[in-house]
Design a protein around this motif. Structure first.
Motif, short mmCIF file in Angstrom:
data_model
loop_
_atom_site.label_atom_id
_atom_site.label_comp_id
_atom_site.label_asym_id
_atom_site.label_seq_id
_atom_site.Cartn_x
_atom_site.Cartn_y
_atom_site.Cartn_z
N VAL A 129 0.84 -1.20 0.00
CA VAL A 129 0.00 0.00 0.00
C VAL A 129 0.87 1.25 0.00
N PRO A 130 0.67 2.17 -0.97
CA PRO A 130 1.45 3.41 -0.98
C PRO A 130 1.16 4.27 0.25
N GLN A 180 -5.66 6.16 1.45
CA GLN A 180 -5.42 4.80 0.97
C GLN A 180 -6.53 3.91 1.51
N LYS A 207 -7.55 1.88 -8.60
CA LYS A 207 -7.01 0.64 -8.04
C LYS A 207 -5.50 0.70 -7.96
N ASN A 208 -4.97 0.19 -6.87
CA ASN A 208 -3.52 0.16 -6.65
C ASN A 208 -2.92 -1.08 -7.30
N PRO A 242 0.88 2.47 -9.07
CA PRO A 242 0.33 2.70 -7.73
C PRO A 242 -0.91 3.57 -7.75
N GLY A 243 -1.87 3.20 -6.91
CA GLY A 243 -3.11 3.95 -6.81
C GLY A 243 -3.55 4.08 -5.37
N ASN A 244 -4.87 4.14 -5.15
CA ASN A 244 -5.41 4.40 -3.82
C ASN A 244 -6.25 3.26 -3.26
N THR A 293 -6.69 -0.86 -2.68
CA THR A 293 -6.11 -2.20 -2.66
C THR A 293 -7.19 -3.19 -2.23
#
Length: 246
Positions: free
Chosen positions: A103-104, A207, A231-232, A237-239, A241
């Protein structure tokens, strides 16, 4: 090929008639909070197995699994009937990428689940990682009835230990519950009720982790995408998961 450990059931705790937690003592092994193993039982000459997330902390030598008894299921009714002292098989190594490592960074972390999908989040919250990486952590648990809200003592302990930075928001779809929202997660996201309840914004500084019912995940992803939360993926990478839980 999976290897198998032999574990001993030390507790089989019933939350209600269908929902229960099995605690198992087995040879210690390492895992990342959010990962799963398979539980297996020998039955009629064959191993019956199914994947279950580890609920316990990676530091806890006693394994904890949250299970829903499925009517007509092959394994869950057998697990439901296990008694302390009986044996169960635990697969190795642990698997899965539904972990905070994937997760970012962000300002807030939203841990959103239905039913037994709360399990991996509880394991994560037992670690220091959520509290160190995010300013605000929100645990949202959606169930049909209030009796399905599990691990309340532990959750309220986190609320007390992290005032102002941890929010627990139950969502109950089929009855009113004090302090809970009534409805379903995607609709509560769309209406803004969920954000209002926890006092935070679902924006690109957030996130979001989604775990549980595939229909909830599908609809929630659509609502979040409309808010600009994508979507991550490792390659992008996104927001958001996700973990499909059945």
């Amino acid at each position: 090929m999976a290897q198998w450990l032999t574990g001993e059931v030390i507790e089989n705790y019933a939350w209600n008639a269908e929902l229960f937690s099995i605690r198992v003592k087995a040879q210690p092994f390492e895992f990342i909070a959010g990962q799963f193993v398979r539980l297996g039982l020998q039955h009629e000459g064959a191993r019956i197995q199914r994947a279950y997330s580890l609920v316990n902390s990676p530091e806890d030598p006693v394994l904890d699994f949250l299970v829903s008894r499925v009517e007509g299921g092959k394994l869950s009714p057998l697990l439901h009937d296990l008694k302390p002292g009986q044996h169960i098989e635990v697969s190795q190594p642990p698997s899965g990428f539904f972990t905070l490592n994937e997760v970012p960074d962000g300002d807030s972390l939203w841990l959103i689940s239905t039913g037994t999908g709360i399990g991996p989040y509880l394991s994560m919250l037992h670690t220091s990682i959520p509290w160190q990486r995010f300013k605000r952590v929100h645990l949202i648990h959606a169930v049909r009835f209030a009796a399905d809200l599990t691990y309340q003592d532990q959750i309220q302990g986190w609320v007390a230990d992290h005032p102002g930075s941890f929010t627990y928001q139950p969502v109950v779809s089929r009855e009113d519950y004090p302090g809970g929202l009534r409805g379903r997660i995607p609709g509560l996201m769309e209406s803004g009720e969920l954000e209002a309840a926890v006092g935070d914004k679902l924006d690109t500084n957030a996130q979001v982790m989604l775990c549980g019912n595939p229909e909830m995940i599908r609809h929630a992803k659509e609502v979040l995408n409309e808010k600009g939360l994508e979507k991550n993926l490792r390659r992008k990478p996104g927001n958001v998961t996700v973990e499909q839980y059945w």
